[in-house]
Motif scaffolding. Structure first.
Motif, PDB file in Angstrom:
ATOM      1  N   ASP A   1       8.345  22.360   8.757  1.00 49.36           N
ATOM      2  CA  ASP A   1       9.034  21.076   8.644  1.00 49.36           C
ATOM      3  C   ASP A   1       9.346  20.769   7.179  1.00 49.36           C
ATOM      4  O   ASP A   1       8.427  20.511   6.386  1.00 49.36           O
TER       5      ASP A   1
ATOM      6  N   SER B   1       6.724  30.796  21.841  1.00 51.26           N
ATOM      7  CA  SER B   1       7.228  29.572  22.456  1.00 51.26           C
ATOM      8  C   SER B   1       7.048  29.718  23.966  1.00 51.26           C
ATOM      9  O   SER B   1       6.852  30.834  24.467  1.00 51.26           O
TER      10      SER B   1
ATOM     11  N   TYR C   1       4.583  22.655  11.516  1.00 50.04           N
ATOM     12  CA  TYR C   1       5.665  23.196  12.320  1.00 50.04           C
ATOM     13  C   TYR C   1       5.911  22.252  13.498  1.00 50.04           C
ATOM     14  O   TYR C   1       5.015  22.014  14.314  1.00 50.04           O
ATOM     15  N   ASN C   2       7.132  21.713  13.568  1.00 47.65           N
ATOM     16  CA  ASN C   2       7.501  20.826  14.676  1.00 47.65           C
ATOM     17  C   ASN C   2       6.478  19.706  14.869  1.00 47.65           C
ATOM     18  O   ASN C   2       6.101  19.365  15.993  1.00 47.65           O
TER      19      ASN C   2
END
Length: 314
Positions: A134, A191, A268-269
């Motif tokens: 991010d 993912s 991250y995210n």
């Protein structure tokens, strides 16, 4: 001159030209072609209704199809090459798109330049083009750290690894490797959609980069000047702590060579990943360290080209 000479031609051509925007607009880039094939297989074979085992098998089949087609295309091109110097030059020109020497430099320098002018927002935007963390959570040290980590890791993935496989197997080696690397970047991450389907792609990429990552780390350490012993020690001590079995080697060597700490916690995210530090007792990096990292990178890649040129001549 053989395959080693062809790889020197590829490196020199990319250093001089990169991949021109006009050429990209006309024919895209060969890696884009590979990516389109991967995306088509992902859409066709990665069905959410299938079991994880089925999706894992489908992912293995998809990875092998892409790699074999890419290597076969390289083999077909190589079969058309004449022998001697002319063949090495032509092979090098065909291998040129698969070496990212100049583009990596340009992308990292694009982070360094606004950071050096204290334009943090522009630096965040530039670094978001090369890392997945991010960007809004990054301060100046975090931006510099991300850029230098990307430089170190992609020196292996984008230059040393394709050159390594190109020296061993010529055009089939370098094109096949680029298929492996593109598979990993597109479907090899954890993912929900790709945890099973991309498992084989990630494992194949780990194997393909095992030797090149360590070669890259040793190149950085050997070219580190007065910090050579520190770079070597940091690599030996910290490389295996990295979450990647390969990326830790060039990153740890770079951290030791520059006298900075890399890796560490990042977002991250919106979720924090508590990664271990590399060279954790050292200071945080700044914009000037990106410049120093780029200088080390250029020196290491030039040294690699010289070694290959000597091999080609001998």
């Amino acid at each position: 001159m053989g395959f080693a000479g062809a790889m020197v031609v590829a490196m020199a051509t990319d250093a001089l030209l990169g991949w021109p925007d006009r050429l990209f607009a006309r024919i895209d880039h060969p890696v884009v072609w590979i990516g389109k094939a991967i995306a088509a297989l992902d859409a066709y074979a990665n069905r959410e209704s299938d079991s994880p085992a089925t999706r894992r098998s489908a992912g293995l089949a998809a990875a092998l199809i892409v790699i074999m087609l890419a290597a076969a295309a390289g083999w077909a091109m190589q079969r058309l090459m004449p022998s001697g110097l002319r063949g090495a030059v032509l092979s090098g020109i065909l291998a040129w798109p698969f070496v990212a020497f100049r583009s990596l430099y340009d992308h990292v320098a694009a982070v360094r330049d606004p950071l050096r002018s204290a334009n943090v927002e522009a630096a965040r935007k530039a670094v978001s083009m090369i890392v997945g963390r991010d960007p809004d959570t990054l301060d100046e040290a975090g931006i510099a750290r991300a850029a230098i980590e990307s430089l170190a890791e992609n020196a292996s993935d984008g230059i040393v690894a394709p050159i390594f496989w190109g020296v061993l197997f010529g055009l089939p080696g370098i094109v096949g490797y680029k298929a492996v690397n593109t598979l990993d970047s597109m479907i090899g991450h954890r993912s929900p959609r790709h945890e099973a389907f991309g498992w084989a792609a990630a494992r194949i990429d780990d194997a393909a980069n095992f030797v090149p990552a360590r070669l890259t780390g040793f190149l950085f350490a050997l070219l580190a000047g007065n910090e050579r012993s520190q770079a070597m020690a940091c690599m030996q001590k910290d490389a295996r702590q990295h979450r990647s079995i390969n990326a830790g080697w060039p990153e740890a060597a770079m951290a030791g060579a520059l006298g900075i700490r890399l890796c560490g916690p990042r977002s991250y995210n919106g979720a924090m990943a508590n990664e271990p530090w590399l060279n954790g007792s050292a200071r945080d990096p700044a914009a000037v360290d990106i410049t120093r990292g780029l200088e080390l990178y250029v020196g290491a890649m030039f040294a690699l080209a010289v070694v290959l040129a000597v091999i080609a001549l001998v």
